[in-house]
Design an enzyme around this catalytic site. Sequence first.
Site, PDB file in Angstrom:
ATOM      1  N   GLU A   1       0.885  -1.164   0.000  1.00 40.27           N
ATOM      2  CA  GLU A   1       0.000   0.000   0.000  1.00 40.27           C
ATOM      3  C   GLU A   1       0.922   1.213   0.000  1.00 40.27           C
ATOM      4  OE1 GLU A   1      -3.662   2.100   2.466  1.00 40.27           O
ATOM      5  OE2 GLU A   1      -1.919   1.366   3.512  1.00 40.27           O
TER       6      GLU A   1
ATOM      7  N   ASP B   1     -10.965   1.070   2.521  1.00 41.00           N
ATOM      8  CA  ASP B   1     -10.748   2.478   2.879  1.00 41.00           C
ATOM      9  C   ASP B   1     -11.495   3.418   1.945  1.00 41.00           C
ATOM     10  OD1 ASP B   1      -8.964   1.906   4.926  1.00 41.00           O
ATOM     11  OD2 ASP B   1      -7.209   2.027   3.627  1.00 41.00           O
TER      12      ASP B   1
HETATM   13  O1  TEU Z   1      -4.298   3.051   5.221  1.00 38.19           O
HETATM   14  C1  TEU Z   1      -3.256   3.980   5.057  1.00 38.19           C
HETATM   15  C2  TEU Z   1      -3.657   5.319   4.644  1.00 38.19           C
HETATM   16  O2  TEU Z   1      -2.831   6.046   4.136  1.00 38.19           O
HETATM   17  C3  TEU Z   1      -4.986   5.850   5.058  1.00 38.19           C
HETATM   18  O3  TEU Z   1      -4.737   7.104   5.627  1.00 38.19           O
HETATM   19  C4  TEU Z   1      -5.995   6.054   4.011  1.00 38.19           C
HETATM   20  O4  TEU Z   1      -5.577   7.054   3.127  1.00 38.19           O
HETATM   21  C5  TEU Z   1      -7.243   6.451   4.759  1.00 38.19           C
HETATM   22  O5  TEU Z   1      -7.772   5.225   5.241  1.00 38.19           O
HETATM   23  C6  TEU Z   1      -8.310   7.136   3.987  1.00 38.19           C
HETATM   24  O6  TEU Z   1      -9.333   7.561   4.885  1.00 38.19           O
HETATM   25  C7  TEU Z   1      -3.984   1.877   5.903  1.00 38.19           C
HETATM   26  C8  TEU Z   1      -5.197   0.987   6.043  1.00 38.19           C
HETATM   27  O7  TEU Z   1      -5.622   0.571   4.770  1.00 38.19           O
HETATM   28  C9  TEU Z   1      -6.263   1.704   6.813  1.00 38.19           C
HETATM   29  O8  TEU Z   1      -7.435   0.948   6.923  1.00 38.19           O
HETATM   30  C10 TEU Z   1      -5.706   1.997   8.175  1.00 38.19           C
HETATM   31  O9  TEU Z   1      -6.622   2.786   8.887  1.00 38.19           O
HETATM   32  C11 TEU Z   1      -4.365   2.722   8.108  1.00 38.19           C
HETATM   33  O10 TEU Z   1      -3.471   2.132   7.186  1.00 38.19           O
HETATM   34  C12 TEU Z   1      -3.679   2.665   9.440  1.00 38.19           C
HETATM   35  O11 TEU Z   1      -3.215   1.381   9.688  1.00 38.19           O
END
Ligand code: TEU
Length: 568
Positions: free
Chosen positions: A256, A329
């Site tokens: 990611e 997300d």
């Molecule tokens: O998301 C990383 C991230 O950059 C998030 O800030 C994303 O842009 C955001 O969810 C949008 O609202 C990962 C995971 O996919 C997410 O579910 C987690 O909350 C986050 O890391 C923290 O571990």
Amino acid sequence: MQKKWWHDKVAYQIYPKSFMDSNGDGIGDLRGIISKLDYLKELGIDIIWLSPIYKSPFVDQGYDISDYYQIAEEFGTMEEFDELLAEAKKRDMYILMDLVVNHCSSQHEYFQKALSDPDGEYADYFYFVKGKDGREPSNYRSYFGGKAWEPVPGTDKYYLHMFAKEQPDLNWENPALRRKVYDMMNWWLKKGLGGFRIDAIINIKKDINFPSFPPDGPDGLVSCVKMVEEVNGVGEFLEEMKHETFEKFDAFTVGEVFNMKEDELREFIGEDGHFSSMFDFSAHELTYGEHGWYDAKPVEFRRWREILFASQKEMEGIGFKANIIENHDEPRGASRYLPEYARNEAGKKMLATTSILLRGIPFIYQGQEIGMTNCKRDDISEYDDISTKDQYQVAIEAGCTKDEALRACYENSRDNARTPMQWSGEENAGFTGGRPWLSVNPNYTEINVLEQESREDSVLSYYKKLIALRKAPEYKETFTYGSFQPIYEETENIFGFLRVSKESGQRILTAANFGKEACTLSLPGTAKKVLLSNMKKESEAEAEIRTLGRLPLESCEAIVLLLEGGEE
Ligand code: TEU
Ligand code: CA
């Protein structure tokens, strides 16, 4: 290019809490997942990514891990996990775990030890930093809103949390911590995992001087992402991690990765890259508002197509991105990328066609295969997600009315994708016999697996055909390794591309009409065979094309067409 076992695979993301509840406590679980493996196999899935299932207080739905070696009680036991691995293996399927190592939970033993001895060994597993002039070390805002620094009780220090304050960031500069992380990863890999999806990974590299930056909002703070964008050197950590862990297991990894620096794609996903793949978030990045969800703009077709095509071209000759239209997300792809008039089964099939046949590794998010949509809520209290609560507040503080703020949540909330999977028209969508932890989308009576399984022309049936086509022995080479060539770029509302393979000598055209009106396109060669149509029988579509010598497309129509002759 060296061929890898994952290149021709199709992946599926499970959000365990909302997938299938086997014991009526309202929370999805491992036994529920095991019971649906045959469903996934039939859909054509090879790789399953599980969002975090480790022990967690669930402040951020499992992305706050308090024990990396245990399964959350809510989800089941380690024995059940081993059973899941074995059952997946029986079906030639691979399991990916979510690797969340930018931060852990504040309940993790390391953090508890750090708090009890703020000058000790474990404090250095985190960023415990002295404040400046009685204030935080810098003016960072966390991703979930508010300050990214929290006081360490009884000291003049603060700890860094780029996400919630219950998610303290791990100090990757500390070799002892890195060793612990690698040992943990190897422990899981030895169990027989297919690999990892790697969470928020770009954030692991910090500028340990923690410089302040000019504020970017009325709160006087600046997004902590600014520091990440400015700092170099994440690649060294990633290379070490690769050599110490997944490389030894030939494991598949999908990063990611947000905020990658320009020209770094090869380093990330090239032949010797840090990861096997990384998600293509280029479309998602189009939807950012300047200040938050409330000023986010709707996706414009032309920009969307342009940015996806650019991304496809960028990876040509380098590697494979992972293509998505939604994840846990994001709002539902059908609610975001389809215009109002296309939010129907034909439109959903069209969107599927243009996503699944791109070059790269398709990742389907649970419920996408039946066309699940965003879910309206009447009050902010009906939301669970930490980020949604923050964004609602941001909207209200910016002067939005309650309705406007709720509208922003309806369009952007992470909970849109987290409502329970819609298995049937029974109460609570057949997801649970109890009360679901997050209420179901009321449209489950129309949109559900059971109904769609009984119907040849459903979105689900179409996904099966589409995946089967991508993996069909005759076309697999072209869909996997064939180049991507945009076409009809000058034609408004048409999403068109060719997949061309020297190896197979094939040219396959995919064309979809996202417009409201029908149109007729000229063909880039002679039509040989219609491989798939989302509206007609393939034979009828083929006859039509032959008679016309051109390609007619209704609104929301998508077609996949094998052309005569090989490369021009
Ligand atoms: O998301 C990383 C991230 O950059 C998030 O800030 C994303 O842009 C955001 O969810 C949008 O609202 C990962 C995971 O996919 C997410 O579910 C987690 O909350 C986050 O890391 C923290 O571990
Ligand atoms: Ca359960």
